[in-house]
Motif scaffolding. Structure first.
Motif, PDB file in Angstrom:
ATOM      1  N   THR A 415       0.844  -1.198   0.000  1.00  0.00           N
ATOM      2  CA  THR A 415       0.000   0.000   0.000  1.00  0.00           C
ATOM      3  C   THR A 415       0.875   1.243   0.000  1.00  0.00           C
ATOM      4  N   PHE A 417       1.349   5.615  -1.659  1.00  0.00           N
ATOM      5  CA  PHE A 417       0.726   6.831  -2.169  1.00  0.00           C
ATOM      6  C   PHE A 417       1.763   7.642  -2.939  1.00  0.00           C
ATOM      7  N   GLU A 432      -2.968   6.102  -5.446  1.00  0.00           N
ATOM      8  CA  GLU A 432      -2.789   5.050  -4.442  1.00  0.00           C
ATOM      9  C   GLU A 432      -2.540   3.721  -5.136  1.00  0.00           C
ATOM     10  N   VAL A 443      -7.072   8.973  -6.231  1.00  0.00           N
ATOM     11  CA  VAL A 443      -7.908   9.048  -5.032  1.00  0.00           C
ATOM     12  C   VAL A 443      -8.534  10.437  -4.965  1.00  0.00           C
ATOM     13  N   ALA A 467       2.033  10.383   4.617  1.00  0.00           N
ATOM     14  CA  ALA A 467       1.105   9.265   4.808  1.00  0.00           C
ATOM     15  C   ALA A 467       1.683   8.332   5.855  1.00  0.00           C
ATOM     16  N   GLY A 506      -7.407   2.006   3.105  1.00  0.00           N
ATOM     17  CA  GLY A 506      -7.159   2.964   2.039  1.00  0.00           C
ATOM     18  C   GLY A 506      -8.186   2.959   0.932  1.00  0.00           C
TER      19      GLY A 506
END
Length: 517
Positions: A415, A417, A432, A443, A467, A506
């Protein structure tokens, strides 16, 4: 004694039976026979009147209501008739009818939630047919309806009348009500005057036709431009200014039926189209008194659209397959060789993320056009060594150009960003990944709905800065960018950033709070 007791018993029985019959008759009267005045309409000259009455109660449980209509010329009854209304079991009321007074008679329209509108023509002189109006009468009708200044042409053809008035070509039928399409054609003409020349947005038309000229419905498909989230305010501004121009040319109260029957379709690349109706999600009946309220409702609706909440609009509309392919689904057709990857690995880059095992992910600019850079995502198994470079994603920003500002991954390594700025750094996009950077999706963060001095919503937080994850919650810190000028009154005028949180890994985010920078 026995006979006397029998007589007393019979008397009691008869009395109770009589009471029961009276009670049942009273119920029957209330349910089926009772006449109640609902409304009285009078002609402009006061000569003619129409009395609307309800008869009994609506059929149980969700049946027809029953109306009695009496038309008078002074004290003389011209006509009396009854009408059944299908309105989900509701009692007959003023909302179920309208009256338009014409030169030779009255047109009564009956309306119900479970039936199409039905018109009844009542002629003052009792005639059964009508051959139409003269050109002079048509001109008078149109000037009274729409404040038309000049009627240039009236030609009777097989479909009714072909008319040109105030520069607008339209049609009308030959009935007593003289249904016409003037409002629809004005709406279409004003729209085409503004799009795309004034608002720089493409417009296409969905057209629905009916039996009468006034049944035609034009619904414009109005495109959004650029990254969707950052076009919300400009899009809402353009929609409201478009409506301002429509109402200036043809006020809402002059064409309420037409405006309420239409709306517009929002369209943007990578999304299904959704239709917003003016009699449902976006009501126009209070627009002139509360334009800001309409704007904010529109803002919220477009935000939900960009978050793929299609169910709020009754689902996404089918669009051409060429339009439905989102940018992150487009596959590259050119083969990327190892030599090309090694060459890219020698380019300078500024935005990278270092994993704890020594690997580095870098957003490397490989092309530049019109002031924007286009990137690939490379993995360096040995930081700074081009020979260890591998291609992770040929187009992490899904065909968008700008300046890479940020990339980071959570502890799971999958995961992550990335942020891209454009417009000189004043605007930003957030992407993302859930598969270690092999694919990214844009996003759209929900707006905190900060109010401008005018009361209209906007989102000052446009650029991802950080993040992180705490206790199964992902947090994002989003700044205002170099042009940001929002200061929070609640935080003593401090310049702020926005904090967002996700509790589903997320998949979705919510705005949590502002924090002083």
């Amino acid at each position: 004694m026995i006979k006397k007791a029998i007589r007393v018993a019979l008397t009691i029985v008869c009395t109770l039976a009589g009471i029961l019959i009276i009670f049942l008759l009273m119920i029957k009267y209330e349910m089926s026979w009772k006449i109640t005045k609902v409304g009285l309409e009078e002609s402009p000259d006061g000569r003619y009147s129409i009395l609307f009455q309800s008869v009994g109660e609506a059929d149980w449980p969700f049946g027809y209501s029953h109306a009695k209509v009496t038309v008078k010329d002074g004290g003389k009854i011209i006509e009396t008739f009854c009408e059944d209304i299908a309105d989900d079991g509701g009692q007959f009321r003023p909302d179920n009818y309208s009256v338009e007074w014409m030169k030779y008679g009255a047109v009564i329209t009956f309306m119900g939630s479970e039936q199409p509108d039905r018109e009844v023509e009542i002629f003052y002189d009792g005639r059964d047919s009508f051959s139409g109006y003269t050109n002079e009468e048509i001109e008078d009708i149109l000037k009274d309806r729409y404040d038309i200044h000049r009627v240039d042409k009236v030609i009777k053809d097989k479909d009714g009348y072909a008319i040109r008035a105030d520069g607008i070509d339209f049609h009308a039928d030959t009935g007593l009500a003289m249904h016409d399409s003037y409002p629809q054609e004005v709406f279409k003409a004003v729209t085409e005057e503004l799009f795309p020349e004034r608002f720089n947005r493409s417009v296409e038309w969905d057209v629905k036709k009916g039996e009468d000229p006034s049944d035609i419905v034009y619904i414009p498909v109005i495109s959004m431009n650029g990254p969707g989230a950052l076009d919300i305010n400009p899009y809402c501004d353009d929609i409201c200014e478009w409506l301002d121009n429509c109402f200036e040319r043809l006020p809402y109260n002059k064409a309420k039926t037409m405006y309420d029957a239409t709306g517009f379709t929002a369209a943007t690349p990578g999304y299904g189209n959704v239709r917003l109706y003016f009699n449902n999600m976006l009501r126009l009946d209070n627009y002139s008194e509360d334009r800001t309220g309409f704007y904010n409702n529109l803002y919220t609706s477009i935000e939900r659209y960009l978050n793929y909440e299609y169910s709020a609009f009754g689902g996404a509309m089918p669009i051409d397959s060429a339009d439905t392919e989102s940018a992150d689904e487009i596959e590259a057709t050119d083969e990327i060789t190892d030599d090309v990857i090694k060459q890219w690995a020698t380019y300078d880059y500024e935005v990278a993320y270092d994993f704890s095992d020594g690997r580095e992910y870098a957003l490397v600019p490989i092309d530049r056009a019109l002031g924007s850079s286009f990137y690939v995502l490379l993995e360096f198994n040995e930081k700074g060594n081009p020979d260890t470079a591998e291609l992770i994603n040929q187009d992490p920003f899904n065909q968008h150009g700008g300046e890479a500002k940020f990339i980071s991954f959570l502890d799971d390594g999958d995961t992550g960003f990335a942020a891209l700025s454009y417009s000189g750094g004043s605007e930003g996009m957030l992407f993302e990944t859930f598969d270690g950077g092999k694919s990214f999706r844009e996003v759209i963060l929900p707006s905190p709905k900060i109010e401008l001095p005018t009361g209209e919503y906007y989102n000052p937080f446009v650029m991802l800065e950080e993040a992180w994850e705490e206790k199964d919650t992902i947090y994002l810190k989003v700044g205002q960018g170099p042009d940001g000028d929002h200061h929070s009154e609640a935080l003593d005028g401090a310049y702020t950033v926005g904090i967002y949180a996700s509790k589903d890994g997320g998949k979705s985010f919510e705005f949590v709070r502002e924090e002083a920078e």
